[in-house]
Design a protein around this motif. Structure first.
Motif, PDB file in Angstrom:
ATOM      1  N   ASP A 197       0.869  -1.177   0.000  1.00  7.66           N
ATOM      2  CA  ASP A 197       0.000   0.000   0.000  1.00  7.66           C
ATOM      3  C   ASP A 197       0.908   1.229   0.000  1.00  7.66           C
ATOM      4  O   ASP A 197       1.416   1.649   1.043  1.00  7.66           O
ATOM      5  CB  ASP A 197      -0.905  -0.012   1.233  1.00  7.66           C
ATOM      6  CG  ASP A 197      -1.969   1.084   1.205  1.00  7.66           C
ATOM      7  OD1 ASP A 197      -1.639   2.210   0.766  1.00  7.66           O
ATOM      8  OD2 ASP A 197      -3.101   0.824   1.633  1.00  7.66           O
TER       9      ASP A 197
ATOM     10  N   GLU B 187       0.448   4.416  -0.511  1.00  9.30           N
ATOM     11  CA  GLU B 187       0.019   5.625   0.200  1.00  9.30           C
ATOM     12  C   GLU B 187       0.316   5.516   1.686  1.00  9.30           C
ATOM     13  O   GLU B 187       0.875   6.436   2.290  1.00  9.30           O
ATOM     14  CB  GLU B 187      -1.476   5.855  -0.015  1.00  9.30           C
ATOM     15  CG  GLU B 187      -2.000   7.104   0.680  1.00  9.30           C
ATOM     16  CD  GLU B 187      -3.485   7.331   0.460  1.00  9.30           C
ATOM     17  OE1 GLU B 187      -4.027   8.291   1.049  1.00  9.30           O
ATOM     18  OE2 GLU B 187      -4.100   6.548  -0.283  1.00  9.30           O
ATOM     19  N   LYS B 188      -0.029   4.374   2.275  1.00  5.36           N
ATOM     20  CA  LYS B 188       0.248   4.195   3.695  1.00  5.36           C
ATOM     21  C   LYS B 188       1.749   4.088   3.957  1.00  5.36           C
ATOM     22  O   LYS B 188       2.233   4.531   5.011  1.00  5.36           O
ATOM     23  CB  LYS B 188      -0.496   2.966   4.219  1.00  5.36           C
ATOM     24  CG  LYS B 188      -1.997   3.179   4.300  1.00  5.36           C
ATOM     25  CD  LYS B 188      -2.714   1.983   4.892  1.00  5.36           C
ATOM     26  CE  LYS B 188      -4.204   2.242   5.008  1.00  5.36           C
ATOM     27  NZ  LYS B 188      -4.933   1.082   5.558  1.00  5.36           N
TER      28      LYS B 188
ATOM     29  N   ARG C 221       4.092   5.707   2.374  1.00  2.00           N
ATOM     30  CA  ARG C 221       4.601   7.087   2.403  1.00  2.00           C
ATOM     31  C   ARG C 221       4.213   7.791   3.692  1.00  2.00           C
ATOM     32  O   ARG C 221       5.013   8.535   4.276  1.00  2.00           O
ATOM     33  CB  ARG C 221       4.060   7.864   1.203  1.00  2.00           C
ATOM     34  CG  ARG C 221       4.608   7.412  -0.142  1.00  2.00           C
ATOM     35  CD  ARG C 221       4.189   8.359  -1.249  1.00  2.00           C
ATOM     36  NE  ARG C 221       4.625   7.880  -2.549  1.00  2.00           N
ATOM     37  CZ  ARG C 221       3.860   7.224  -3.405  1.00  2.00           C
ATOM     38  NH1 ARG C 221       2.588   6.971  -3.086  1.00  2.00           N
ATOM     39  NH2 ARG C 221       4.328   6.821  -4.567  1.00  2.00           N
ATOM     40  N   ILE C 222       2.979   7.585   4.139  1.00  3.09           N
ATOM     41  CA  ILE C 222       2.507   8.245   5.356  1.00  3.09           C
ATOM     42  C   ILE C 222       3.349   7.833   6.557  1.00  3.09           C
ATOM     43  O   ILE C 222       3.787   8.671   7.358  1.00  3.09           O
ATOM     44  CB  ILE C 222       1.018   7.927   5.595  1.00  3.09           C
ATOM     45  CG1 ILE C 222       0.149   8.643   4.557  1.00  3.09           C
ATOM     46  CG2 ILE C 222       0.599   8.327   7.003  1.00  3.09           C
ATOM     47  CD1 ILE C 222      -1.310   8.233   4.596  1.00  3.09           C
ATOM     48  N   ILE C 223       3.588   6.530   6.700  1.00  2.00           N
ATOM     49  CA  ILE C 223       4.353   6.046   7.854  1.00  2.00           C
ATOM     50  C   ILE C 223       5.803   6.510   7.775  1.00  2.00           C
ATOM     51  O   ILE C 223       6.384   6.953   8.773  1.00  2.00           O
ATOM     52  CB  ILE C 223       4.257   4.517   7.943  1.00  2.00           C
ATOM     53  CG1 ILE C 223       2.819   4.118   8.265  1.00  2.00           C
ATOM     54  CG2 ILE C 223       5.216   3.967   8.999  1.00  2.00           C
ATOM     55  CD1 ILE C 223       2.541   2.642   8.151  1.00  2.00           C
ATOM     56  N   ASN C 224       6.394   6.439   6.589  1.00  2.59           N
ATOM     57  CA  ASN C 224       7.780   6.892   6.455  1.00  2.59           C
ATOM     58  C   ASN C 224       7.922   8.397   6.663  1.00  2.59           C
ATOM     59  O   ASN C 224       9.010   8.876   6.988  1.00  2.59           O
ATOM     60  CB  ASN C 224       8.331   6.495   5.085  1.00  2.59           C
ATOM     61  CG  ASN C 224       8.767   5.040   5.029  1.00  2.59           C
ATOM     62  OD1 ASN C 224       9.158   4.458   6.038  1.00  2.59           O
ATOM     63  ND2 ASN C 224       8.683   4.441   3.855  1.00  2.59           N
ATOM     64  N   SER C 225       6.847   9.147   6.488  1.00  2.00           N
ATOM     65  CA  SER C 225       6.913  10.596   6.689  1.00  2.00           C
ATOM     66  C   SER C 225       6.795  10.988   8.158  1.00  2.00           C
ATOM     67  O   SER C 225       7.000  12.158   8.506  1.00  2.00           O
ATOM     68  CB  SER C 225       5.806  11.289   5.886  1.00  2.00           C
ATOM     69  OG  SER C 225       4.524  11.023   6.437  1.00  2.00           O
ATOM     70  N   LEU C 226       6.498  10.025   9.048  1.00  7.33           N
ATOM     71  CA  LEU C 226       6.376  10.343  10.468  1.00  7.33           C
ATOM     72  C   LEU C 226       7.725  10.691  11.082  1.00  7.33           C
ATOM     73  O   LEU C 226       7.789  11.392  12.091  1.00  7.33           O
ATOM     74  CB  LEU C 226       5.758   9.159  11.222  1.00  7.33           C
ATOM     75  CG  LEU C 226       4.296   8.831  10.895  1.00  7.33           C
ATOM     76  CD1 LEU C 226       3.867   7.572  11.642  1.00  7.33           C
ATOM     77  CD2 LEU C 226       3.391  10.000  11.243  1.00  7.33           C
TER      78      LEU C 226
ATOM     79  N   LYS D 158       0.926   5.900  16.828  1.00  9.48           N
ATOM     80  CA  LYS D 158       0.435   6.708  15.712  1.00  9.48           C
ATOM     81  C   LYS D 158       0.631   5.969  14.397  1.00  9.48           C
ATOM     82  O   LYS D 158      -0.252   5.982  13.532  1.00  9.48           O
ATOM     83  CB  LYS D 158       1.178   8.051  15.685  1.00  9.48           C
ATOM     84  CG  LYS D 158       0.705   9.009  14.592  1.00  9.48           C
ATOM     85  CD  LYS D 158      -0.729   9.463  14.827  1.00  9.48           C
ATOM     86  CE  LYS D 158      -1.145  10.520  13.842  1.00  9.48           C
ATOM     87  NZ  LYS D 158      -2.565  10.933  14.037  1.00  9.48           N
ATOM     88  N   ALA D 159       1.780   5.322  14.251  1.00  7.95           N
ATOM     89  CA  ALA D 159       2.044   4.556  13.030  1.00  7.95           C
ATOM     90  C   ALA D 159       1.027   3.426  12.866  1.00  7.95           C
ATOM     91  O   ALA D 159       0.514   3.194  11.763  1.00  7.95           O
ATOM     92  CB  ALA D 159       3.465   3.995  13.059  1.00  7.95           C
TER      93      ALA D 159
ATOM     94  N   LEU E 257      -2.346   4.898  11.762  1.00 12.07           N
ATOM     95  CA  LEU E 257      -2.374   5.307  10.358  1.00 12.07           C
ATOM     96  C   LEU E 257      -2.358   4.113   9.413  1.00 12.07           C
ATOM     97  O   LEU E 257      -2.914   4.176   8.310  1.00 12.07           O
ATOM     98  CB  LEU E 257      -1.180   6.223  10.065  1.00 12.07           C
ATOM     99  CG  LEU E 257      -1.225   7.602  10.744  1.00 12.07           C
ATOM    100  CD1 LEU E 257       0.094   8.339  10.552  1.00 12.07           C
ATOM    101  CD2 LEU E 257      -2.377   8.442  10.191  1.00 12.07           C
TER     102      LEU E 257
END
Length: 341
Positions: free
Chosen positions: A104, A106-107, A109-114, A151-152, A155
């Motif tokens: 996935d 999108e997810k 990228r979201i987790i790596n951006s934390l 949080k990870a 998300l």
């Protein structure tokens, strides 16, 4: 972390690697960071000059890197994959079967951006072999706040962000279109290419029908393939926007819902993918599939073989990396083609 006398450190967690050097024999870490010190470790630590060691101070609000890596592993791990043992705060996932690897994005990228955590994967959307490495996870610092890992997990959601989809052998039908082939003016060199590519996934051709450029007869041929039980149908030829190219209309008239006519991929811009109400795919293959080494068909075929939907969103995302460079020696899939998503 804090400094502690080695003799008093039993049960504590090392904050860094401890290296042992024996001339002519070894130079390696005798203990890795994260190691829990045991009574029998004390003489070894003293023998390498460690009268004092730095240990991790327990804090109910933080996680050690090894424990945090397990959280990331849990976020990632789907069926048909297993983790390696945690080492230096890193865990890798390994394929248990041959199959299509999908992440996935999108997810991811979201987790790596934390920040302070990372998940690195092999390219999504490509076939892997049993034993292949799929991803690696770790956090950057030695310890990380628990709330960041929570949080990870939040998300990421309830489902793993990676899956390994087994490929199931299927039957397929080929509808060859074109007056030039139907009337025997030229040899059909398209169907052998389709057979060869599908054979890589254990699929066999059940039906082959050749028709002229008549959309009603093309539609009837598609329906015949489906009525005889073909799991997939591929139509070759007649896929351009010229008025005498009838295949796209014929696919629609067969009752298939078109996902996309056209894809941002070269070779392969005139590709059509559609699905019958029962979920069986019907695809229109542009002429490039016959002569080009790798095309849009090679990017979509693993999804079809693994019963994963080819969506409009997936196809639109192929634009970045969708240009095949036609290298003198083809190294696909070990190249950038299709990997820009």
């Amino acid at each position: 972390m804090k400094l502690m006398k080695t003799e008093d450190a039993v049960g504590q967690v090392l904050c860094h690697d401890i290296t042992q050097i024996i001339k002519g024999v070894t130079k390696d870490a005798v203990f890795r960071k994260g190691h829990v010190i045991r009574e029998e470790d004390i003489p070894v630590l003293l023998s390498v000059g460690k009268d004092n060691v730095y240990i991790w101070e327990n804090n109910e609000n933080t996680l050690h890197e090894n424990d945090a890596a397990e959280v990331l592993r849990e976020i990632c791990q789907g069926e048909y994959m297993h983790p390696t043992a945690v080492k230096e705060g890193k865990i890798e996932l390994i394929a248990d079967i041959d199959g299509l690897f999908i992440a996935d994005l999108e997810k991811l990228r979201i987790i790596n951006s934390l920040g302070e955590m990372m998940i690195a994967t092999r390219p999504s959307g490509f076939m892997v072999k049993k034993g292949d490495k799929l991803c690696g996870t770790r956090v950057i610092p030695l310890v990380i706040e628990k709330y960041k890992m929570e949080k990870a997990k939040e998300l990421a959601g309830a489902e793993p962000i990676m899956k390994l989809c087994p490929v199931k052998p299927k039957t397929f039908g080929v509808v060859t279109t074109g007056n030039e082939v139907f009337h025997g003016r030229i040899q059909d060199t398209f169907t052998p290419v389709i057979e060869e590519k599908l054979a890589e996934f254990g699929c066999t051709m059940m039906e082959h029908i050749t028709v002229d450029d008549n959309n009603d007869r093309i539609t009837a041929a598609i329906r015949t393939c489906l009525d005889k039980g073909c799991d997939m149908v591929f139509c070759s030829g007649g896929m351009s926007v010229d008025p005498d190219d009838k295949t796209p209309l014929a696919i629609r008239n067969a009752g298939a819902k078109v996902v996309s006519y056209g894809a941002p991929v070269l070779p392969g811009a005139m590709f059509m993918v559609a699905y019958m109400p029962d979920g069986r795919p019907v695809c229109g293959l542009p002429g490039c599939v016959m002569y080009a080494k790798r095309t849009i068909f090679d990017l979509c075929l693993p999804y079809l073989a693994a019963e994963q939907p080819v969506t409009a969103e997936f196809l639109s995302g192929l634009g970045n990396g969708g240009l095949c460079l036609n290298c003198p020696v083809c190294h696909f899939p070990n190249c950038g083609f299709g990997k820009g998503r």
